[in-house]
Design an enzyme around this catalytic site. Structure first.
Site, PDB file in Angstrom:
ATOM      1  N   GLU A   1       0.608  -1.396   0.019  1.00 58.70           N
ATOM      2  CA  GLU A   1      -0.117   0.114  -0.143  1.00 58.70           C
ATOM      3  C   GLU A   1       0.862   1.347   0.137  1.00 58.70           C
ATOM      4  O   GLU A   1       0.492   2.234   0.028  1.00 58.70           O
ATOM      5  CB  GLU A   1      -0.890   0.098   1.290  1.00 58.70           C
ATOM      6  CG  GLU A   1      -1.903  -1.054   1.280  1.00 58.70           C
ATOM      7  CD  GLU A   1      -2.888  -1.355   2.438  1.00 58.70           C
ATOM      8  OE1 GLU A   1      -3.729  -0.305   2.320  1.00 58.70           O
ATOM      9  OE2 GLU A   1      -2.513  -1.980   3.372  1.00 58.70           O
TER      10      GLU A   1
ATOM     11  N   ARG B   1       5.136   2.975  -1.460  1.00 53.41           N
ATOM     12  CA  ARG B   1       5.989   3.154  -2.493  1.00 53.41           C
ATOM     13  C   ARG B   1       7.224   2.239  -2.607  1.00 53.41           C
ATOM     14  O   ARG B   1       7.950   2.362  -1.666  1.00 53.41           O
ATOM     15  CB  ARG B   1       6.077   4.422  -2.793  1.00 53.41           C
ATOM     16  CG  ARG B   1       7.132   4.754  -3.915  1.00 53.41           C
ATOM     17  CD  ARG B   1       7.588   6.358  -3.954  1.00 53.41           C
ATOM     18  NE  ARG B   1       8.511   6.522  -5.319  1.00 53.41           N
ATOM     19  CZ  ARG B   1       7.986   6.956  -6.283  1.00 53.41           C
ATOM     20  NH1 ARG B   1       6.896   6.930  -6.471  1.00 53.41           N
ATOM     21  NH2 ARG B   1       8.880   6.992  -7.190  1.00 53.41           N
TER      22      ARG B   1
ATOM     23  N   GLU C   1       8.022   1.640  12.707  1.00 48.49           N
ATOM     24  CA  GLU C   1       6.653   2.554  13.433  1.00 48.49           C
ATOM     25  C   GLU C   1       5.986   3.373  12.351  1.00 48.49           C
ATOM     26  O   GLU C   1       6.907   4.060  11.567  1.00 48.49           O
ATOM     27  CB  GLU C   1       7.093   3.121  14.795  1.00 48.49           C
ATOM     28  CG  GLU C   1       5.938   3.902  15.515  1.00 48.49           C
ATOM     29  CD  GLU C   1       6.279   4.637  16.515  1.00 48.49           C
ATOM     30  OE1 GLU C   1       6.924   5.793  16.469  1.00 48.49           O
ATOM     31  OE2 GLU C   1       6.086   4.299  17.772  1.00 48.49           O
TER      32      GLU C   1
ATOM     33  N   LYS D   1      24.476   5.285  14.139  1.00 50.58           N
ATOM     34  CA  LYS D   1      23.602   5.708  12.878  1.00 50.58           C
ATOM     35  C   LYS D   1      22.837   4.568  12.431  1.00 50.58           C
ATOM     36  O   LYS D   1      23.477   3.504  12.251  1.00 50.58           O
ATOM     37  CB  LYS D   1      24.472   6.520  11.889  1.00 50.58           C
ATOM     38  CG  LYS D   1      25.247   7.844  12.400  1.00 50.58           C
ATOM     39  CD  LYS D   1      26.023   8.394  11.088  1.00 50.58           C
ATOM     40  CE  LYS D   1      26.413   9.718  11.886  1.00 50.58           C
ATOM     41  NZ  LYS D   1      27.446  10.464  10.487  1.00 50.58           N
TER      42      LYS D   1
END
Length: 343
Positions: free
Chosen positions: A221, A223, A279, A304
């Site tokens: 749903e 890209r 999330e 990072k």
């Protein structure tokens, strides 16, 4: 006669300057059988290399006979159908997987992807943007942009409406191939050159670029950008996105592992391993600072996000109090709705 990397018998569209705009290959071949390659090569006096040969319907009929004699009835049937065509015909022979230098070569490679004969990054598409022209994709087929105003006027004069669906280098995949066992709610959002594994569902807001796709099954749903491959059993929530190499990802190949979940309006700019979750609303880029927590919720280190690239069983979340991005161990695997993906 050397072996071939790929072979395609096609029918396409030329502009008024005899330049190819697009080519349809109904049954492209990867590493065709020696007998098939030889039958066509001998008939067309092919001398090797990557070559595109424009043929006439009568030549297609001869190719059909030669292929039947060689025992390749499937390709013979394609050639026979083309022998009745009133559209331009082409045979593309690729000896090597070199970068495409023409429209027929580029389209053959895009077909290989959408026919599931190669996966994203398994065929050389270097420079494909330069090989393909921008085309007006209309209800009357592909039209050269310089010729579009004349064609529109001619259509109006006949009392017709020439509808321009889009202007792009890449057409929608379903006008060329519909892979077995997939659902696509909005076909314009999947480009030719997408690889959709069986069991994939692309919802209305989902998008899949060329040289990208899903192992399958998957619920999309969001890209899937160029170059991104999504593992089996994964879910991209509504409005989510993946950063492809064409949109700022540099040379990093972004991939989503198996049974992973990218929440609604979330995004990733790093490769994820298996069984990972991001999330909803959280966008992870390579430089995002992430606090790594142990099972007791204690911070172990801050790194990072690129340092966590490719690692499995991680949940990325934003602390609702401090706002920091955290990574914890994923203790629950994603399970897709099996009934939903029985296509």
């Amino acid at each position: 006669m050397t072996s071939l990397y790929s072979l395609g018998l096609g029918v396409g569209t030329l502009n008024s300057r005899e330049q190819w705009l697009e080519v349809f290959y109904s049954a492209p071949l990867l590493n065709p059988a020696a007998a098939t390659a030889k039958a066509i090569a001998d008939l067309l006096e092919y001398k090797g290399g990557n070559q595109t040969i424009t043929i006439l319907p009568a030549q297609a009929a001869l190719i059909a006979k030669a292929l039947n004699d060689a025992g390749d009835t499937a390709q013979a049937a394609v050639a026979d159908a083309l022998s009745h065509s009133n559209q331009p015909l082409v045979v593309t022979l690729l000896e090597t997987d070199a970068a495409p230098t023409s429209v027929p070569e580029a389209y053959l490679k895009l077909h290989l992807l959408s026919h599931r004969q190669v996966k994203p990054h398994q065929t050389n598409l270097t420079g494909i943007f330069g090989a393909l022209p921008n085309v007006a994709w209309t209800n009357q087929g592909a039209i050269d942009l310089e010729e579009l105003p004349t064609r529109q006027l001619q259509a109006r004069a006949r009392g017709e409406l020439l509808t321009v669906e889009c202007v792009d280098k890449f057409p929608k995949m379903t006008n060329y191939v519909v892979p077995k066992g997939v659902r696509i709610a909005h076909t314009a959002r999947v480009r030719l050159g997408a690889y959709l594994g069986e069991g994939t569902t692309i919802m209305h807001e989902g998008f899949v670029n060329f040289n990208a796709g899903t192992e399958g099954p998957a619920m999309i749903e969001g890209r899937i950008s160029a170059g991104v491959f999504v593992g089996a059993g994964s879910d991209l929530g509504g409005g989510s996105s993946t950063m492809g190499t064409l949109s700022g990802g540099g040379n990093i190949i972004i991939a989503i592992g198996k049974e992973s979940l990218i929440g609604a309006n979330a995004g990733v700019g790093i490769p994820l391993g298996d069984r990972c979750k991001v999330e909803s609303g959280l966008y992870i880029t390579a430089g995002t600072k992430v606090a790594v927590l142990d099972d007791a919720g204690k911070e172990v280190q801050t790194v990072k996000a690129r340092d966590l690239a490719g690692q499995s069983d991680l949940v990325f979340r934003r602390n609702s109090v401090s706002g920091r991005v955290e990574a914890v161990t994923n203790k629950s695997a994603l399970q897709l709705n099996e009934a939903l993906h029985k296509n």
